[in-house]
Design a protein around this motif. Structure first.
Motif, PDB file in Angstrom:
ATOM      1  N   LYS A  70       0.826  -1.212   0.000  1.00 28.30           N
ATOM      2  CA  LYS A  70       0.000   0.000   0.000  1.00 28.30           C
ATOM      3  C   LYS A  70       0.860   1.261   0.000  1.00 28.30           C
ATOM      4  O   LYS A  70       0.389   2.341   0.341  1.00 28.30           O
ATOM      5  CB  LYS A  70      -0.916   0.003   1.227  1.00 28.30           C
ATOM      6  N   ALA A  71       2.123   1.098  -0.405  1.00 27.05           N
ATOM      7  CA  ALA A  71       3.074   2.220  -0.353  1.00 27.05           C
ATOM      8  C   ALA A  71       2.975   3.148  -1.557  1.00 27.05           C
ATOM      9  O   ALA A  71       3.643   4.180  -1.599  1.00 27.05           O
ATOM     10  CB  ALA A  71       4.496   1.690  -0.231  1.00 27.05           C
ATOM     11  N   GLY A  72       2.153   2.788  -2.539  1.00 28.22           N
ATOM     12  CA  GLY A  72       1.998   3.635  -3.715  1.00 28.22           C
ATOM     13  C   GLY A  72       3.156   3.552  -4.681  1.00 28.22           C
ATOM     14  O   GLY A  72       3.348   4.456  -5.497  1.00 28.22           O
ATOM     15  N   LEU A  83       3.239  -4.809  -8.534  1.00 32.81           N
ATOM     16  CA  LEU A  83       4.188  -5.236  -9.555  1.00 32.81           C
ATOM     17  C   LEU A  83       3.961  -4.439 -10.838  1.00 32.81           C
ATOM     18  O   LEU A  83       2.826  -4.069 -11.155  1.00 32.81           O
ATOM     19  CB  LEU A  83       3.995  -6.726  -9.873  1.00 32.81           C
ATOM     20  N   THR A  84       5.027  -4.191 -11.567  1.00 32.56           N
ATOM     21  CA  THR A  84       4.873  -3.574 -12.884  1.00 32.56           C
ATOM     22  C   THR A  84       4.185  -4.566 -13.815  1.00 32.56           C
ATOM     23  O   THR A  84       3.997  -5.736 -13.472  1.00 32.56           O
ATOM     24  CB  THR A  84       6.241  -3.166 -13.456  1.00 32.56           C
TER      25      THR A  84
END
Length: 332
Positions: A221-223, A245-246
């Motif tokens: 949830k760190a953005g 993940l990207t």
């Protein structure tokens, strides 16, 4: 090399090869107090194998999990058992055409599924050992095999790490995590380390660019987004990590449970893949890690050292939870 290191290697190389040896064994599953000394036959070296004189070993979580019987469905029967997969020592015997000679200082990640490192002697395939330089102390060398191989294979083989990627290591200060941070930095990646607040300075010394205290920050949830998330602590999961993940990112875990195996299978066709890995003994990978050490790109931190006669105490130390580095056993 210090006197302590020279003495450890001298003990291993001068240990006479008789018919029997001293070993730490357990005769049934249970708590750490089932571990005890025993006299056993020295293992027979088969063609393609080395007989190693053990100077030091180290303890990994797999050791106490096997001892507890958590995997008895996969490894039934077969007592007494000698725990341990990591060896630092010397070659006691080998074939004349082997790529080693008696007296060589080596490390090995044992390829016998039941272990066998906590003893005066052990055998392994020629292909799972590697020479170590005089600059690498015996005790530190013993910390490398399983944990270092796990970190390297997780990032390189399963995570498909590439230069410049954003990599997150969950459990960055532990035995596997400390190797993973440094391996990722050797690929010139931007590394985010997750550990307890007390280990921030340690993780930054390893090379972490960003640090999060897991008690204060939930990285999911760190953005932020990462190309590769390696859960060295076995405390996260693909479903939670997937959102950060990207588009072609990968999640790798070291927790081989049923849920993890299903995750590996079900995400194979997806762009964001998850993988539970089990490290494979490989001498070439040990040489790669030793190479990083010689280049000054790998520092090995020891949490504590125990005489091999106190293997039970070392197991208890690991079970309590080690925040920083490896627990090593010295065979004197």
């Amino acid at each position: 090399m210090s006197t302590q290191y020279r003495e450890a290697d001298a003990t291993a190389s001068e240990r006479p090869i008789g018919q029997t040896m001293q070993a730490i064994v357990y005769d049934d599953y249970g708590e750490a107090d089932v571990l005890h000394r025993a006299e056993l036959p020295i293992p027979r070296r088969l063609p393609g194998q080395l007989l190693l004189s053990v100077a030091a070993s180290s303890v990994n979580p797999i050791d106490y999990r096997l001892r507890r019987g958590e995997m008895k469905g996969l490894l039934p029967f077969g007592f007494p058992r000698i725990p341990g997969y990591d060896i630092s020592g010397t070659v006691a015997d080998c074939a004349p055409d082997a790529p080693f000679k008696p007296g060589d200082r080596v490390i090995a990640y044992l390829d016998y599924i039941r272990g066998g490192a906590c003893a005066d002697f052990a055998v392994c395939s020629v292909g799972v050992a590697a020479r170590i330089p005089d600059t690498l102390p015996t005790e530190e060398a013993a910390a490398i095999p399983l944990a270092g191989t796990t970190a390297l294979q997780s990032l390189r083989d399963h995570g498909k790490i590439r230069a410049g990627q954003r990599v997150l290591i969950n459990g960055a200060s532990g035995g596997v995590g400390m190797f993973a941070v440094q391996v990722a930095k050797s690929y010139d990646c931007h590394v985010t380390a997750i550990a307890s607040a007390a280990n921030e300075d340690f993780c930054r010394e390893l090379g972490a660019d960003v640090f999060y205290d897991y008690n204060k920050v939930d990285f999911t949830k760190a953005g932020e987004r990462w190309d590769l998330i390696f859960d060295a602590a076995g405390k996260s999961g693909y479903l939670a990590a997937r959102a950060v993940l990207t588009d072609s990112g990968r999640f790798v875990s070291t927790e081989p449970d049923v849920q993890g195996i299903m995750m590996s299978l079900l995400t194979t066709p997806l762009s964001k893949r998850g993988k539970v890995m089990l490290a494979k003994p490989c001498g070439d990978d040990l040489r790669a890690l030793i190479g990083l050490y010689e280049l000054g790109k790998l520092k090995i931190t020891l949490d504590s050292q125990f005489p091999m006669s106190e293997t039970a105490a070392a197991h208890r130390r690991i079970e309590q939870g080690v925040d920083r580095g490896k627990v090593v056993l010295i065979n004197s």
